[in-house]
Write an enzyme that holds these catalytic residues in place. Structure first.
Site, PDB file in Angstrom:
ATOM      1  N   TRP A 185       0.899  -1.182   0.123  1.00 49.29           N
ATOM      2  CA  TRP A 185      -0.026   0.071  -0.068  1.00 49.29           C
ATOM      3  C   TRP A 185       0.817   1.196  -0.018  1.00 49.29           C
ATOM      4  O   TRP A 185       2.177   1.112   0.380  1.00 49.29           O
ATOM      5  CB  TRP A 185      -1.046   0.150   1.062  1.00 49.29           C
ATOM      6  CG  TRP A 185      -2.229   0.985   0.931  1.00 49.29           C
ATOM      7  CD1 TRP A 185      -2.384   2.017   1.366  1.00 49.29           C
ATOM      8  CD2 TRP A 185      -3.230   0.491  -0.013  1.00 49.29           C
ATOM      9  NE1 TRP A 185      -3.674   2.645   0.994  1.00 49.29           N
ATOM     10  CE2 TRP A 185      -4.167   1.697   0.218  1.00 49.29           C
ATOM     11  CE3 TRP A 185      -3.433  -0.420  -0.755  1.00 49.29           C
ATOM     12  CZ2 TRP A 185      -5.312   1.771  -0.713  1.00 49.29           C
ATOM     13  CZ3 TRP A 185      -4.844  -0.394  -1.454  1.00 49.29           C
ATOM     14  CH2 TRP A 185      -5.498   0.792  -1.376  1.00 49.29           C
ATOM     15  N   ASP A 238      -0.620  12.109  -0.088  1.00 47.42           N
ATOM     16  CA  ASP A 238      -1.840  12.790   0.424  1.00 47.42           C
ATOM     17  C   ASP A 238      -3.100  12.073   0.780  1.00 47.42           C
ATOM     18  O   ASP A 238      -2.840  10.574   0.943  1.00 47.42           O
ATOM     19  CB  ASP A 238      -1.826  13.853  -0.746  1.00 47.42           C
ATOM     20  CG  ASP A 238      -2.555  13.357  -1.808  1.00 47.42           C
ATOM     21  OD1 ASP A 238      -2.794  11.735  -2.044  1.00 47.42           O
ATOM     22  OD2 ASP A 238      -2.775  13.928  -2.785  1.00 47.42           O
ATOM     23  N   GLU A 242      -3.502   9.287  -1.297  1.00 46.45           N
ATOM     24  CA  GLU A 242      -2.437   8.153  -1.622  1.00 46.45           C
ATOM     25  C   GLU A 242      -1.632   8.244  -2.760  1.00 46.45           C
ATOM     26  O   GLU A 242      -1.326   7.527  -3.641  1.00 46.45           O
ATOM     27  CB  GLU A 242      -3.351   6.812  -1.319  1.00 46.45           C
ATOM     28  CG  GLU A 242      -3.948   6.798   0.014  1.00 46.45           C
ATOM     29  CD  GLU A 242      -4.558   5.550   0.114  1.00 46.45           C
ATOM     30  OE1 GLU A 242      -4.333   5.207   1.692  1.00 46.45           O
ATOM     31  OE2 GLU A 242      -5.498   4.928  -0.404  1.00 46.45           O
ATOM     32  N   GLU A 265     -18.416   5.460  -2.738  1.00 49.14           N
ATOM     33  CA  GLU A 265     -17.028   6.298  -2.589  1.00 49.14           C
ATOM     34  C   GLU A 265     -17.200   7.656  -3.677  1.00 49.14           C
ATOM     35  O   GLU A 265     -16.937   8.952  -3.405  1.00 49.14           O
ATOM     36  CB  GLU A 265     -15.859   5.763  -2.989  1.00 49.14           C
ATOM     37  CG  GLU A 265     -14.618   6.658  -2.716  1.00 49.14           C
ATOM     38  CD  GLU A 265     -13.304   5.505  -3.103  1.00 49.14           C
ATOM     39  OE1 GLU A 265     -13.243   5.037  -4.184  1.00 49.14           O
ATOM     40  OE2 GLU A 265     -12.571   5.337  -2.170  1.00 49.14           O
TER      41      GLU A 265
END
Ligand code: BGC
Length: 376
Positions: free
Chosen positions: A123, A173, A176, A330
């Site tokens: 990640w 940020d 990502e 989302e």
């Protein structure tokens, strides 16, 4: 409440309130027994993980909705993660400011499994904002409900030490992305967190925090403001909708101050299409759609600036994105910034994350702000 009633008919208002109540229920139902809030229970790339960023905003919304125990259990989960990493924090702090700082991949992660470990999946993990946002959320929670911060003190101190040592480092940020930049929203989240816990610290930490807050604000003002508004990162001229949070609810720059007014205006002009707010103009993630959670953040900023009518419009738009079963996604694809990029993401990760708990949380938070009834 009366103002809102004046402008929206009561049937519509009842529907908006209902979605806030079902959102609270959905978050309660999906909260893991560890206290972690899953980002999204089904979405392939998020399943099984909880983020400090999403979780802090979710806990703040639950706290504002009167769900004291749920919010407290999330903060306990954060505290367990931090307490278990005290030697990692000591190593980071010890090497910060030397010519051998710890590399990005040894900084604290941005998301953890419900059991509280980093998980096996790769990640974009080095993001500082969540450690500021959870400090802000836990302090807001304690102040709102007259609780002592004692229960979380050790983890608060660790987070403060971590941020004091590392706040100026470039990192990914909120989205990502762009690990090479220092992002203004990230700095804002850190400033908000340090400000919120300052009164709960020992004298030395309190002094160091005061200096850091001053330095962060000065850095933002000198390198993170262009044409009077906040910018996406230091040295950029673009804006990003995450900057809205720095105005409200994080309250780093007042909504009616010059920076607040200019930032709200430029984000409204560039990123808001009919109530649906984009992350930033160059966004291509799932084609670069409109995010209900950001629409609610714009609503919160409007509300803080005294424009309740536009705040209600934002809530109304966010509500319009709910699926037939009352789940908030989302993002939605009615107005894509780059539709050619959508298929690639669907192929990679599947359909857009739905439900996204952070979307529900920002909806609840704005509903509370507007005085709607959100309690069960
Ligand atoms: C977003 C992050 C968010 C994560 C989990 C990512 O796509 O960029 O801001 O924390 O999803 O919701």
């Amino acid at each position: 409440m009366t103002d809102v009633v004046d402008r929206a008919d009561s049937e519509e208002l009842a529907g908006l309130s209902r979605l806030a109540r079902t959102s609270v229920k959905l978050i309660l139902r999906l909260q893991d027994e560890s206290g972690a809030y899953p980002a999204s229970p089904t979405f392939s790339a998020y399943r099984g993980y909880s983020w400090f960023r999403d979780g802090a905003f979710i806990a703040d919304a639950m706290s504002a909705a009167g769900e004291i125990e749920s919010a407290g259990r999330f903060f306990d989960w954060c505290a367990r993660i931090l307490d278990a990493r005290s030697s990692q924090v000591a190593r980071i702090v010890g090497r910060a400011g030397t010519d051998d700082p710890v590399p990005d991949n040894e900084m604290l992660a941005t998301r953890f499994t419900f059991a509280g470990d980093e998980g096996e999946d790769e990640w974009w993990d080095f993001q500082l904002d969540g450690y500021g946002t959870w400090l802000w959320a836990v302090a807001e929670h304690a102040a709102r409900h007259g609780l002592s911060l004692e229960r979380w003190q050790a983890a608060i101190d660790l987070s403060v030490d971590y941020l004091l040592s590392s706040w100026s480092r470039p990192c990914f940020d909120w989205w990502e992305e762009r690990a090479e930049e220092v992002h203004v929203s990230t700095l804002g989240c850190i400033a908000a967190g340090l400000t919120a816990v300052a009164a709960a610290l020992d004298d030395q930490r309190a002094l160091d925090v005061r200096v850091a807050i001053h330095d962060i604000r000065a850095l933002i003002r000198t390198r993170g403001v262009v044409d009077g508004h906040l910018t996406k990162w230091l040295g950029s001229t673009a804006v990003d909708a995450s900057l809205l949070s720095v105005i409200h609810p994080l309250d780093v720059f007042a909504a009616d101050g010059s920076i607040g007014v200019a930032t709200i205006a430029v984000i409204d002009a560039q990123l808001n299409f009919g109530g649906g707010v984009h992350r930033y103009l160059a966004d291509t993630f799932f084609g670069g759609g409109q995010w209900p959670l950001l629409s609610c953040m714009l609503g919160l900023a409007f509300s803080a600036a005294g424009d309740r009518e536009r705040a209600v419009d934002q809530l109304r738009w966010a509500a319009s994105t709910a699926t037939s079963t009352g789940e908030l996604p989302e993002q939605v694809e009615d107005h894509l910034l780059d539709s050619s990029m959508k298929a690639e993401w669907v192929e990679r990760w599947g359909a857009v994350a739905t439900p996204l708990l952070w979307s529900h949380a920002m909806y609840v938070r704005l509903a509370v702000e507007l005085g709607l009834e959100v309690r069960q």
